[in-house]
Each structure stands twice: as structure tokens, then as C-alpha cells.
Design a protein around this motif. Sequence first.
Motif, PDB file in Angstrom:
ATOM      1  N   ILE A  42       0.823  -1.210   0.000  1.00 56.82           N
ATOM      2  CA  ILE A  42       0.000   0.000   0.000  1.00 56.82           C
ATOM      3  C   ILE A  42       0.860   1.263   0.000  1.00 56.82           C
ATOM      4  N   GLU A  43       1.798   1.336   0.921  1.00 58.47           N
ATOM      5  CA  GLU A  43       2.658   2.517   1.017  1.00 58.47           C
ATOM      6  C   GLU A  43       3.696   2.540  -0.089  1.00 58.47           C
ATOM      7  N   GLY A  44       4.199   1.342  -0.451  1.00 55.92           N
ATOM      8  CA  GLY A  44       5.207   1.272  -1.504  1.00 55.92           C
ATOM      9  C   GLY A  44       4.679   1.747  -2.835  1.00 55.92           C
ATOM     10  N   CYS A  45       3.427   1.390  -3.155  1.00 60.98           N
ATOM     11  CA  CYS A  45       2.811   1.839  -4.406  1.00 60.98           C
ATOM     12  C   CYS A  45       2.715   3.359  -4.435  1.00 60.98           C
ATOM     13  N   LYS A  46       2.277   3.934  -3.337  1.00 59.00           N
ATOM     14  CA  LYS A  46       2.153   5.393  -3.251  1.00 59.00           C
ATOM     15  C   LYS A  46       3.505   6.061  -3.469  1.00 59.00           C
ATOM     16  N   HIS A  47       4.523   5.554  -2.794  1.00 57.43           N
ATOM     17  CA  HIS A  47       5.862   6.132  -2.909  1.00 57.43           C
ATOM     18  C   HIS A  47       6.407   6.005  -4.329  1.00 57.43           C
ATOM     19  N   GLU A  48       6.261   4.817  -4.930  1.00 56.69           N
ATOM     20  CA  GLU A  48       6.791   4.604  -6.278  1.00 56.69           C
ATOM     21  C   GLU A  48       6.105   5.511  -7.299  1.00 56.69           C
ATOM     22  N   LEU A  49       4.795   5.616  -7.210  1.00 55.33           N
ATOM     23  CA  LEU A  49       4.071   6.451  -8.177  1.00 55.33           C
ATOM     24  C   LEU A  49       4.362   7.934  -7.964  1.00 55.33           C
ATOM     25  N   GLU A  50       4.391   8.361  -6.714  1.00 59.57           N
ATOM     26  CA  GLU A  50       4.666   9.770  -6.449  1.00 59.57           C
ATOM     27  C   GLU A  50       6.069  10.150  -6.901  1.00 59.57           C
ATOM     28  N   SER A  51       7.044   9.262  -6.695  1.00 58.04           N
ATOM     29  CA  SER A  51       8.417   9.524  -7.126  1.00 58.04           C
ATOM     30  C   SER A  51       8.505   9.606  -8.642  1.00 58.04           C
ATOM     31  N   ALA A  52       7.766   8.733  -9.341  1.00 56.61           N
ATOM     32  CA  ALA A  52       7.827   8.706 -10.805  1.00 56.61           C
ATOM     33  C   ALA A  52       7.057   9.856 -11.437  1.00 56.61           C
ATOM     34  N   LEU A  53       5.948  10.238 -10.818  1.00 60.35           N
ATOM     35  CA  LEU A  53       5.066  11.233 -11.427  1.00 60.35           C
ATOM     36  C   LEU A  53       5.324  12.653 -10.931  1.00 60.35           C
ATOM     37  N   GLY A  54       5.970  12.766  -9.781  1.00 60.33           N
ATOM     38  CA  GLY A  54       6.239  14.086  -9.231  1.00 60.33           C
ATOM     39  C   GLY A  54       4.999  14.790  -8.743  1.00 60.33           C
ATOM     40  N   MET A  55       4.027  14.035  -8.250  1.00 58.52           N
ATOM     41  CA  MET A  55       2.779  14.620  -7.739  1.00 58.52           C
ATOM     42  C   MET A  55       2.172  13.676  -6.714  1.00 58.52           C
ATOM     43  N   PRO A  56       1.298  14.179  -5.842  1.00 65.57           N
ATOM     44  CA  PRO A  56       0.683  13.316  -4.840  1.00 65.57           C
ATOM     45  C   PRO A  56      -0.233  12.262  -5.464  1.00 65.57           C
ATOM     46  N   VAL A  57      -0.273  11.094  -4.846  1.00 61.39           N
ATOM     47  CA  VAL A  57      -1.204  10.028  -5.220  1.00 61.39           C
ATOM     48  C   VAL A  57      -2.098   9.808  -4.008  1.00 61.39           C
ATOM     49  N   ARG A  58      -3.355  10.197  -4.138  1.00 61.46           N
ATOM     50  CA  ARG A  58      -4.231  10.292  -2.970  1.00 61.46           C
ATOM     51  C   ARG A  58      -5.383   9.284  -2.951  1.00 61.46           C
ATOM     52  N   HIS A  59      -5.538   8.506  -4.027  1.00 60.39           N
ATOM     53  CA  HIS A  59      -6.718   7.644  -4.107  1.00 60.39           C
ATOM     54  C   HIS A  59      -6.306   6.210  -4.433  1.00 60.39           C
ATOM     55  N   PHE A  60      -7.002   5.252  -3.820  1.00 64.27           N
ATOM     56  CA  PHE A  60      -6.604   3.846  -3.820  1.00 64.27           C
ATOM     57  C   PHE A  60      -7.733   2.962  -4.337  1.00 64.27           C
ATOM     58  N   CYS A  61      -7.347   1.819  -4.895  1.00 65.12           N
ATOM     59  CA  CYS A  61      -8.306   0.816  -5.365  1.00 65.12           C
ATOM     60  C   CYS A  61      -7.859  -0.547  -4.850  1.00 65.12           C
ATOM     61  N   TYR A  62      -8.758  -1.273  -4.156  1.00 66.81           N
ATOM     62  CA  TYR A  62      -8.423  -2.583  -3.604  1.00 66.81           C
ATOM     63  C   TYR A  62      -8.328  -3.632  -4.717  1.00 66.81           C
ATOM     64  N   PRO A  63      -7.173  -4.287  -4.893  1.00 72.09           N
ATOM     65  CA  PRO A  63      -7.072  -5.337  -5.913  1.00 72.09           C
ATOM     66  C   PRO A  63      -8.083  -6.460  -5.675  1.00 72.09           C
ATOM     67  N   PHE A  64      -8.701  -6.922  -6.754  1.00 76.74           N
ATOM     68  CA  PHE A  64      -9.714  -7.978  -6.719  1.00 76.74           C
ATOM     69  C   PHE A  64     -10.941  -7.575  -5.895  1.00 76.74           C
TER      70      PHE A  64
END
Length: 250
Positions: free
Chosen positions: A156-178
Motif C-alpha cells: 500500500i505505502e510502496g505503491c504510493k511512494h513509487e508512483l509519487e516519485s515517478a510522477l512528481g505529484m501526490p497520489v491520494r486515491h486507492f483501489c483494492y485489488p480484486f
Amino acid sequence: MKPRIPILMYHQIDAPPPRGTPMRGLVVAARDFAWQMRLLKLMGYRGLALCDLMPYLRGEKAGKVVGITLDDGYRNNLEHALPVLQRHEFTATCYAVSSLAGKTNSWDASIGVPEKPLMTLDELRTWTRAGMEVGAHTRTHVDLTRLGTVAARGQIEGCKHELESALGMPVRHFCYPFGEFDKHVVDLVRGAGYQSAVTTQRGRAAVGGNLFGLPRVLVSRASHTGQFLLKLATAYEDQRGKGAVRHESV
């Protein structure tokens, strides 16, 4: 009774695979998606990403709005959905699997779902530069309810960090897999700093309701025009039960 807002749930926007292919119903033809977005516009709806929809979900704003979400981050979303969304001045949230960017939907390969390319990080940046939003869908698309606390938090936290680092913007919304979650998973998502989380529970979201258990309106390959209208404007989808999309015949 609280007002309700439809949050549309899409996956792939592409030519459907052959009959009998598992999960075929989750592939909506590009022409159908284009017609559905045109219909929304003609009916006076504003199509919004979750970041734009939040004031309406909280009850801070009122208007004729609909959320637009696309799960998994398929490249065909960029190719077929983005031009249509831009044409109508709509925004949408694409939930990306951060560590699989540029790879495929390998999590479904064991049940015979054809592997299709996911957007690369650069393509996700193209998506956001076009005014769209990227949300988080874990690092590797895993069932969080089957993981221990440390592993689930890492997803959960790793996805947020990876996307924010790559995109240079906050990632604030989540979707539960399956569509799988429980109270412990919700607590981890909330604790990671997300503002909302969508499910595969079918229904329209109640204004002022639980932002970490948002239901959505399933749009499948077979959703014809009349049914699409019922899903938007009536209790049709609210009455479809709480089954996850993975377990439905779509």
C-alpha cells in the motif's frame, strides 16, 4: 435518503477477445466507450476523476457529476479512452500497479486471461500531463487480505511512494485489488495517507458516506444503452448486491 453519485468502473478499453475468454466482459469496445462518454455529455453530466469528485462525495458541492475510473493501468486506456475523455473535457482516474508499469496483467494469467500491456511510467506521466489522475492499486496487484501487516503495508505505502516519485505529484486515491478488503486493510490504506478507496461492490456512492469503501457502477462489454442509463440514474445498480466483479458473469 442521501443523494448518490455513480462512479463508473472500467478496466480495458479495447477490442474484446474471442468468446469464451475469461473476464471477456471487462473489455469494453472503444466505440462503446466513446458513445457512453458522449451520452454522459448529452445528458449534462460532468465526468470527473476522484480528485475532482471528492467535494461532491463529501457534500461540499452539488451538481450533475459522475466519477470515471479505470483499473490496472492498461495501455489501451491511453490509446482509446484518453482522446475521448479530452474531447468531452472529462477527467478520469486510472489505478496503476506501480511495480508492474510497462509489463502486463500477469496476475490473471493463471486463469487464462490474455496478457495485455500496462502503461509504462512515461505513459502514466503522459496520462497525468493530459489532466487525468493516477491512483494506486498496490505494487504487484495482490489480495491484501491474504498478507500479513508488514507485507500489506509495503504494498500500500510502496505503491504510493513509487508512483509519487515517478510522477512528481501526490497520489491520494486507492483501489483494492480484486475488490478484497477488510477493516485491517482499510486502516492501513487510511494510515498511508490516502483520501479514498474504491471497491468492486456494485452501487452508487452515497454523498457523505464512507470514503474508504466506495461502491462503483460496473460497465461491462454487454452494457447496452438502456442499461447504462438505468445504472446512472436509478437504483438499478444499488440493488445488484455486494458481489465483487471477479465473481460475476459479465
